[in-house]
Design an enzyme around this catalytic site. Sequence first.
Site, PDB file in Angstrom:
ATOM      1  N   PHE A   1      37.995  29.483  -6.526  1.00 48.79           N
ATOM      2  CA  PHE A   1      38.705  28.407  -7.214  1.00 48.79           C
ATOM      3  C   PHE A   1      40.033  28.110  -6.522  1.00 48.79           C
ATOM      4  CE2 PHE A   1      41.119  26.510 -10.792  1.00 48.79           C
ATOM      5  CZ  PHE A   1      40.283  25.417 -11.010  1.00 48.79           C
ATOM      6  N   TYR A   2      40.654  29.143  -5.955  1.00 45.55           N
ATOM      7  CA  TYR A   2      41.868  28.928  -5.156  1.00 45.55           C
ATOM      8  C   TYR A   2      41.600  27.907  -4.060  1.00 45.55           C
ATOM      9  CZ  TYR A   2      45.201  29.880  -1.384  1.00 45.55           C
ATOM     10  OH  TYR A   2      46.117  29.756  -0.367  1.00 45.55           O
ATOM     11  N   ALA A   3      40.520  28.107  -3.304  1.00 48.03           N
ATOM     12  CA  ALA A   3      40.174  27.188  -2.227  1.00 48.03           C
ATOM     13  C   ALA A   3      39.898  25.786  -2.772  1.00 48.03           C
ATOM     14  CB  ALA A   3      38.963  27.703  -1.463  1.00 48.03           C
TER      15      ALA A   3
ATOM     16  N   THR B   1      41.267  24.354  -5.351  1.00 47.35           N
ATOM     17  CA  THR B   1      42.526  23.672  -5.669  1.00 47.35           C
ATOM     18  C   THR B   1      43.223  23.192  -4.405  1.00 47.35           C
ATOM     19  OG1 THR B   1      43.870  25.720  -5.704  1.00 47.35           O
ATOM     20  CG2 THR B   1      42.859  25.000  -7.788  1.00 47.35           C
TER      21      THR B   1
END
Length: 338
Positions: A151-153, A155
Site C-alpha cells: 500500500f505504501y507503493a 500511495t
Amino acid sequence: MRVLVTGAAGFIGYHTAAKLLARGDEVVGLDNLNDYYDVTLKEARLALLAKSPRFRFAKIDLADRAAMPRLFATERFGRVIHLGAQAGVRYSLKNPLAYVDSNVVGFANVLEGCRHNGVEHLVYASTSSVYGANTAMPFSVHQNVDHPLSFYAATKKANELMAHTYAHLYQLPVTGLRFFTVYGPFGRPDMALFLFTKNILAGKPIDVFNYGHHRRDFTYVDDIAEGVMRATDRVATPDGAWSGDKPDPATSNAPYRLYNIGNNRPVELMRYIELIEETLGRKAEKNLLPLQVGDVPDTCADIDALVSDVGYRPATPVEVGVPNFVRWYQQYYGAGVG
C-alpha cells in the site's frame, strides 16, 4: 532562494536541507515529529540544522488543511522539496490509513499550496517500490508501474498521478524522484542497516529475509541529497516529443518529469552484511527467513534519464558508505567504542 523542505527532521530531508543551507539557500523545514520511530533522533537532526541562521522549523502535519495553506501564503516559497511522508513497506500492512493521511491528503495539500502561491518547481519523493511486480531489469522510468505490491507503493504511485494532473491543469512544474534503498549516517532505525548494526553490537541475531538472496541498489544518502538538489535546480519542462499515441510515463506534454536516483550497482544482501561485520570486527548470527509479503527480491535503477537531463550520477560504493554509517552509529550511540 527560499526553499520548503518537508520531512526536514527525517533521514533524507535532513541531509537535503543541510546541503541547501551549505550552498546558501534559506530553508524552512516542515515536520510533524511523529513517533513512527525515535523522536530524539529527529530532534538531533533538527538541532544540527538549527545551527544555521538561514534555517527555520515549522512543526506542522502535512494533512492539516488549515495550517498548510497559511504556511504557503506566508512564506511564498520559490521551490518546494517534498520529502515528508509515512515511510515503510511493512508498516503499511499494519496501518494503511496513516499512509492515506500523510501520503495522499498531505501531498494534495502540498500541491494546492504550490498551485496557489506561485511555486516555481515542486520536487517530490517517490520510491523504487512503485516498480512492484515488474521484473525487467534495470527498472526504467519509461516502464509502466501498475502493479504495486504494498500500500505504501500504491500511495507513491498515486502521488505521481496527482502531480501530473497539477502539471497538466495548472502548468505547475513537477519532478518525481524514485529513490532506491537509501542508507547512510542518521538513517532510520527501522531500516536494515540500522537494525543489523544494532543487533550485531548487542550480540543478537539479525533477521535476513529471502534467505539473504536479495539484491538491492543501495544508494548512499549524500548521493540522494545531491541528486535532489540538482533536480530541484532543473525546473521540469514539457517534452516536445511526447505523444499520446505512445505515452512515455516519465515525461509529458505538461511540465512533468520522473527520474530514478539509484547507484546502478546492485549488491547482494549478504555482501552488505559482510561489510558491517568487517567494520565492527564481529560476526552476525543470521536468522534466515523467507521473502516477506510486500517485498521484491531485486532492485536496480536505470539512471540514464537522470544522467542525460540532470547531469548527475550517484557514485558512492557500499564499501565506503556502509563503514561511514557504522562509524556514525558507534559515535552517536557510543556503542562498541573503545
